[in-house]
Structures are given as structure tokens and as C-alpha cells.
Design an enzyme around this catalytic site. Sequence first.
Site, PDB file in Angstrom:
ATOM      1  N   ARG A  35      42.145  -0.541   2.559  1.00  0.00           N
ATOM      2  CA  ARG A  35      42.937  -1.740   2.292  1.00  0.00           C
ATOM      3  C   ARG A  35      44.089  -1.482   1.320  1.00  0.00           C
ATOM      4  O   ARG A  35      44.973  -2.307   1.158  1.00  0.00           O
ATOM      5  CB  ARG A  35      42.015  -2.857   1.756  1.00  0.00           C
ATOM      6  CG  ARG A  35      41.129  -3.434   2.832  1.00  0.00           C
ATOM      7  CD  ARG A  35      40.020  -4.310   2.251  1.00  0.00           C
ATOM      8  NE  ARG A  35      38.869  -3.510   1.804  1.00  0.00           N
ATOM      9  CZ  ARG A  35      37.786  -4.024   1.220  1.00  0.00           C
ATOM     10  NH1 ARG A  35      37.721  -5.321   1.000  1.00  0.00           N
ATOM     11  NH2 ARG A  35      36.783  -3.246   0.857  1.00  0.00           N
ATOM     12  N   ASP A 122      35.603   1.769  -7.849  1.00  0.00           N
ATOM     13  CA  ASP A 122      36.679   0.778  -7.769  1.00  0.00           C
ATOM     14  C   ASP A 122      36.368  -0.473  -8.593  1.00  0.00           C
ATOM     15  O   ASP A 122      36.922  -1.533  -8.341  1.00  0.00           O
ATOM     16  CB  ASP A 122      36.986   0.426  -6.310  1.00  0.00           C
ATOM     17  CG  ASP A 122      35.828  -0.274  -5.616  1.00  0.00           C
ATOM     18  OD1 ASP A 122      34.707  -0.296  -6.182  1.00  0.00           O
ATOM     19  OD2 ASP A 122      36.040  -0.791  -4.500  1.00  0.00           O
ATOM     20  N   ASN A 395      76.425  12.279 -41.815  1.00  0.00           N
ATOM     21  CA  ASN A 395      76.997  11.174 -41.059  1.00  0.00           C
ATOM     22  C   ASN A 395      77.681  11.738 -39.819  1.00  0.00           C
ATOM     23  O   ASN A 395      78.583  12.563 -39.925  1.00  0.00           O
ATOM     24  CB  ASN A 395      78.012  10.421 -41.930  1.00  0.00           C
ATOM     25  CG  ASN A 395      78.373   9.076 -41.314  1.00  0.00           C
ATOM     26  OD1 ASN A 395      78.620   8.980 -40.119  1.00  0.00           O
ATOM     27  ND2 ASN A 395      78.385   8.047 -42.137  1.00  0.00           N
ATOM     28  N   ASN A 404      75.605  21.662 -26.131  1.00  0.00           N
ATOM     29  CA  ASN A 404      74.501  22.616 -26.275  1.00  0.00           C
ATOM     30  C   ASN A 404      74.305  23.482 -25.051  1.00  0.00           C
ATOM     31  O   ASN A 404      73.516  24.414 -25.092  1.00  0.00           O
ATOM     32  CB  ASN A 404      73.202  21.860 -26.596  1.00  0.00           C
ATOM     33  CG  ASN A 404      72.849  20.837 -25.527  1.00  0.00           C
ATOM     34  OD1 ASN A 404      73.751  20.285 -24.886  1.00  0.00           O
ATOM     35  ND2 ASN A 404      71.580  20.609 -25.329  1.00  0.00           N
ATOM     36  N   TYR A 405      75.007  23.216 -23.983  1.00  0.00           N
ATOM     37  CA  TYR A 405      74.715  23.875 -22.709  1.00  0.00           C
ATOM     38  C   TYR A 405      75.989  24.512 -22.175  1.00  0.00           C
ATOM     39  O   TYR A 405      77.007  23.835 -22.010  1.00  0.00           O
ATOM     40  CB  TYR A 405      74.186  22.813 -21.736  1.00  0.00           C
ATOM     41  CG  TYR A 405      73.707  23.345 -20.402  1.00  0.00           C
ATOM     42  CD1 TYR A 405      72.853  24.433 -20.327  1.00  0.00           C
ATOM     43  CD2 TYR A 405      74.107  22.726 -19.221  1.00  0.00           C
ATOM     44  CE1 TYR A 405      72.402  24.896 -19.105  1.00  0.00           C
ATOM     45  CE2 TYR A 405      73.657  23.180 -17.995  1.00  0.00           C
ATOM     46  CZ  TYR A 405      72.799  24.262 -17.938  1.00  0.00           C
ATOM     47  OH  TYR A 405      72.349  24.717 -16.726  1.00  0.00           O
TER      48      TYR A 405
HETATM   49  C1  UD1 Z   1      30.575  -3.361  -2.555  1.00  0.00           C
HETATM   50  C2  UD1 Z   1      29.150  -3.926  -2.417  1.00  0.00           C
HETATM   51  C3  UD1 Z   1      29.207  -5.429  -2.616  1.00  0.00           C
HETATM   52  C4  UD1 Z   1      29.778  -5.738  -3.990  1.00  0.00           C
HETATM   53  C5  UD1 Z   1      31.130  -5.070  -4.195  1.00  0.00           C
HETATM   54  C6  UD1 Z   1      31.512  -5.190  -5.650  1.00  0.00           C
HETATM   55  C7  UD1 Z   1      27.905  -2.557  -0.826  1.00  0.00           C
HETATM   56  C8  UD1 Z   1      27.402  -2.427   0.549  1.00  0.00           C
HETATM   57  N1  UD1 Z   1      28.664  -3.622  -1.095  1.00  0.00           N
HETATM   58  O1  UD1 Z   1      31.380  -3.893  -1.532  1.00  0.00           O
HETATM   59  O2  UD1 Z   1      27.906  -5.985  -2.505  1.00  0.00           O
HETATM   60  O3  UD1 Z   1      29.899  -7.155  -4.125  1.00  0.00           O
HETATM   61  O4  UD1 Z   1      31.075  -3.664  -3.865  1.00  0.00           O
HETATM   62  O5  UD1 Z   1      32.755  -4.620  -5.910  1.00  0.00           O
HETATM   63  O6  UD1 Z   1      27.598  -1.728  -1.663  1.00  0.00           O
HETATM   64  N2  UD1 Z   1      32.007   4.328  -1.378  1.00  0.00           N
HETATM   65  C9  UD1 Z   1      31.618   5.622  -1.153  1.00  0.00           C
HETATM   66  N3  UD1 Z   1      31.228   5.987   0.101  1.00  0.00           N
HETATM   67  C10 UD1 Z   1      31.175   5.095   1.126  1.00  0.00           C
HETATM   68  C11 UD1 Z   1      31.579   3.763   0.892  1.00  0.00           C
HETATM   69  C12 UD1 Z   1      31.980   3.407  -0.374  1.00  0.00           C
HETATM   70  O7  UD1 Z   1      31.640   6.459  -2.053  1.00  0.00           O
HETATM   71  O8  UD1 Z   1      30.788   5.515   2.241  1.00  0.00           O
HETATM   72  C13 UD1 Z   1      32.441   3.943  -2.726  1.00  0.00           C
HETATM   73  C14 UD1 Z   1      33.894   3.523  -2.748  1.00  0.00           C
HETATM   74  O9  UD1 Z   1      34.711   4.610  -3.095  1.00  0.00           O
HETATM   75  C15 UD1 Z   1      33.907   2.433  -3.810  1.00  0.00           C
HETATM   76  C16 UD1 Z   1      32.493   1.887  -3.829  1.00  0.00           C
HETATM   77  O10 UD1 Z   1      31.702   2.821  -3.158  1.00  0.00           O
HETATM   78  O11 UD1 Z   1      34.210   2.979  -5.068  1.00  0.00           O
HETATM   79  C17 UD1 Z   1      32.386   0.530  -3.155  1.00  0.00           C
HETATM   80  O12 UD1 Z   1      32.809   0.620  -1.805  1.00  0.00           O
HETATM   81  P1  UD1 Z   1      33.619  -0.541  -1.098  1.00  0.00           P
HETATM   82  O13 UD1 Z   1      33.819  -0.151   0.310  1.00  0.00           O
HETATM   83  O14 UD1 Z   1      34.811  -0.903  -1.876  1.00  0.00           O
HETATM   84  O15 UD1 Z   1      32.545  -1.732  -1.144  1.00  0.00           O
HETATM   85  P2  UD1 Z   1      32.820  -3.294  -1.133  1.00  0.00           P
HETATM   86  O16 UD1 Z   1      33.103  -3.736   0.246  1.00  0.00           O
HETATM   87  O17 UD1 Z   1      33.804  -3.646  -2.165  1.00  0.00           O
HETATM   88 CA    CA Z   2      35.091  -2.448  -3.496  1.00  0.00          CA
END
Ligand code: UD1
Ligand code: CA
Length: 477
Positions: A35, A122, A395, A404-405
Amino acid sequence: MPRKQTKAAPPVAATTAATNAPLSIVILAAGQGKRMQSDIPKVLQPLAGMPMLAHLLGLAARLTPASIHVVYGHGGERVRELFDDGRLRWSLQSKQLGTGDALRQAMPEIPDAHQVLVLYGDVPLLLADTLRGLIAHSSVRSVALLTARLVDASGYGRVVRDARGRLQRIVEECDANARQRLIHEVSTGVMVASARLLKAWLARLKPRNAQHEYYLTDIVGMAVQQKLRIATVEATDAAEVQGVNDRLQLALAEAEYRRRRARQLMANGVTLIDPARIDLRGPITVGRDVLLDVNVVLEGPVVLADGVRIGPNCVLRNVAVGARTVLFANCVLQDAQIGSDCQIGPFTRMRPSVRIADGVHLGNFVEIKNSDIGAGSKVNHLSYVGDSQVGSAVNVGAGSITCNYDGANKWRTEIGDGAFIGSGAMLVAPVKIGNGATIGAGSTITENAPADKLTLARSRQVTLEQWQRPRKHPPKS
Ligand code: UD1
Ligand code: CA
């Protein structure tokens, strides 16, 4: 089940206070961040001038855990290269199959006896005290989950409770029915649980949902089915738990970060003319009775001593300013140390490696680069001083330039104490101006000028008595 509120708990060492078990922290940072519509992995998007992941690593370090694990994936080599300090543990999630799958990648590294704090890469604005509160409510027999009440809960997993208010499970928005979508209590995803339980639950996750992903949040339902007691800790400040999934949320997080820093500064005795119109990034140390006018950008490290006043639209990056110094509007300063009781600007520019002693005046459209300016010296208008050593009480007149260059190399200029450089002088480096020397206005100085003498290097003024202005030819008839 009673809901418990976040309380500030005393600092936790390498163990969790409630359980005495060692603490491991896992940061999930492998998601693609679709996104964001970006070529940069989401956790590298800058928040307050630092990659989001840097905020989380700082937060994790503040809890002094036994180990910090980062799950990386999409574009992950860049992430790892940036942060690999030999102490972090890295786990690759080669396919982004969901948060549950992500956590599963790190678990083989974590002993069963550890408690695990899961952070999302995030969710960068969490406070250490909130996490300490969550840890204090955790136990080796269950899950402690950080929740929040949001006016607009869209995008978040909803906390589903039964009629008696007992937690049942977390439902992701895309799997939620219309009733569940009306719930304002959300899961932040941040949780603490024992490694032993997590391993068992993660092994049983099924991607049976709208996104065909392994949801970490499904373990809450599993714990409920096992009749384990789940502690929910509600974050008192909803802004702290906001996730950053797109550019709008990134801007909102930046605004929240700015508000937070502004509040801290004001609590420390700083006047902000408008706390909403200021940007503060990186470490900033500020004395008492400092005043910051609107649209000031401070990129740390910045140190402002007592009584410093900074006018509108100034940008300071890696700058220290001494007591009572005033910066008038529109100064752009980088890598500079400025003494006390100076007057700088408006429109002064400092480029890297500048040292300004006490009581110096620098004025409009003056640029200083890689130079030292001694105490009480004045460079007030339209000048360039580069690669120079300027003594005290010098002053420099309007429009003077250190040349300088030479097109290939940079050379140094030295100006002794008490020298007076007339307006419009060109000092062609390498060159030395002696103590107390005076340089006549408009001179182009190519050789050293002796101390205490007037040196001129300009053609003598002449007046041509016989000269007449040309006249127009009469029109031809
Ligand atoms: C997630 C939660 C949701 C919560 C929200 C809060 C789940 C299923 N959902 O949703 O309940 O309300 O965060 O912010 O957990 N990531 C990985 N590998 C993956 C997918 C994600 O490392 O395969 C990491 C992402 O980099 C990110 C974090 O997990 O830092 C959350 O992933 P994201 O896809 O943003 O989850 P949300 O839809 O926000
Ligand atoms: Ca998220």
C-alpha cells in the site's frame, strides 16, 4: 475477564518481571508494504528522518532483552545490510505468507523457556513504558495482548468478546462480518507469550481466511480454546499504536512524532511559537528559555544552550549553538559549532565543518564553509568565507570572497586578529592577511598582506578631462 490498563512498570532487565523468564523480542519486518506504492521496503520508509525499523530497534534495545530478532524478506538484503551490527539475529521469510508465518521463521532460534515479545515493524511509535506494562501482565501460561480503542478502527484486527465481555478471538477486517466491523476495540498485534506455547500454536495455524495467510492473531483464539487466561492491556494513547501501511498513515505518524517531541521540548522549558509548525528529528538537547519560531527544522544531533532564539524557517542539522545566540530567519546550517552571544542571519548558510567562536556576527547572504571564525568577528553582508582561518575581532566587508578553488584544488585563507577587509575584496587563496592588516575595498589580493598595513590591489582612479560622451549620428536625409 477484567481488562487491565497499561501502567508504567520499573525497567525490565533481560528477564520479564512477571515471569522471571528471559525475554526475546521479535520484530516482524518482512512484509512488502504494497500500500506504500514504493520501491523501498516498508520498514525502511523514513519516519522523522530515520527508517521505521530504526525506531523499533531503539525501542527493543531500551527493554534490554536477551536477544532481538528481525524477520526480513521483501528487499530484505538492504534491510539487513543497513542494520546488521553482529548482535541482531536475522531470520529470512522467503514468502510473505502472513504474520504467523513470519514469527515462525524466528522461533527455532528462541529457547522454549523464553518469553517472546512480538513487535510489528510498521508500528513505530510505541513507548517503552507501554511495553513494560504489557510484559508485567504476561505469564508463561498464556498471552498478553496490547489492544487499543480507536475511533476509526478500519484496517485493524477487531477484538471479539462474548456477551460477558470475555475475549474470544481476533478477527481481521477482511474476514469480519458487518457487526464485527462496528467494534472499536482493536488488536495492535503486539503481544507477549511463552516461546514454548507460541511454537505449538504457530505449528497449528491454517491460512483459512480471506487473504489465505497464516495470521499470528489466530493464536488468541487457540489460547481461548485451551481455556488459558489472556491479559489484554489497553494502550492509553491510541496514537501510539497506529500502524503505518500507506503514505497517509506515514504522514500521520510523522505528525504524532512531531507532537510528541514538541511536548517534550515544552516540558523542558522551551517556547514553541506554534508546536504544530516545527520538525524535530534525531537527538536534540535543549537548555532553558530557548525560543523556536515557526517552521524550524532541527535534525539531530542538535544542541541548543540556554536562551538560544531561533527565527522562522531555520534548518539546523548537526549543529551546536551556544548560550543566548540568536539566529534570525531563514538560516540553513549544517555541521557547525556556534559559540555564545552570536548573531546569525537572516539568510546565513553554513556548510560542513564550521566553528564560530563567541560574540560573532554573521549577516544576510553570508556563506561559511570549512572555516573557523574567531571571537567578536563580523561578516555582515553577502560574503563567502571558505577553507579559512579567521582570527578574532576581524571585520569582513560586504561582498568579500575567499577565492578558495582554482578549478582543481582548494586552498586556505588565513586572516589575522583585528584585520579589516574592505568591501568587495577578493582574497585569492592560498593567502595570509596579517594581524591588524587593512585591505582596501575592491582589492584582488593574490599575495600575503603584512600586519598593521594598508594593502591595496586595484587600479588607480582616473578622470579623463577631454572625454565626451558619444552622440547619435544625425538622421540621413
Ligand atoms: C496486522 C494484524 C492486525 C492488527 C494490525 C495492527 C495480523 C494478521 N493482523 O494487520 O490484527 O490490527 O497489524 O497494526 O497480524 N509481516 C511480515 N511477513 C508477512 C506479513 C507481514 O513480516 O508475511 C510484517 C510486516 O512487515 C508488518 C507486520 O508484519 O511489519 C504487519 O503486517 P501487515 O500486513 O501490515 O498487517 P496488518 O494488515 O496491518
Ligand atoms: Ca500494518
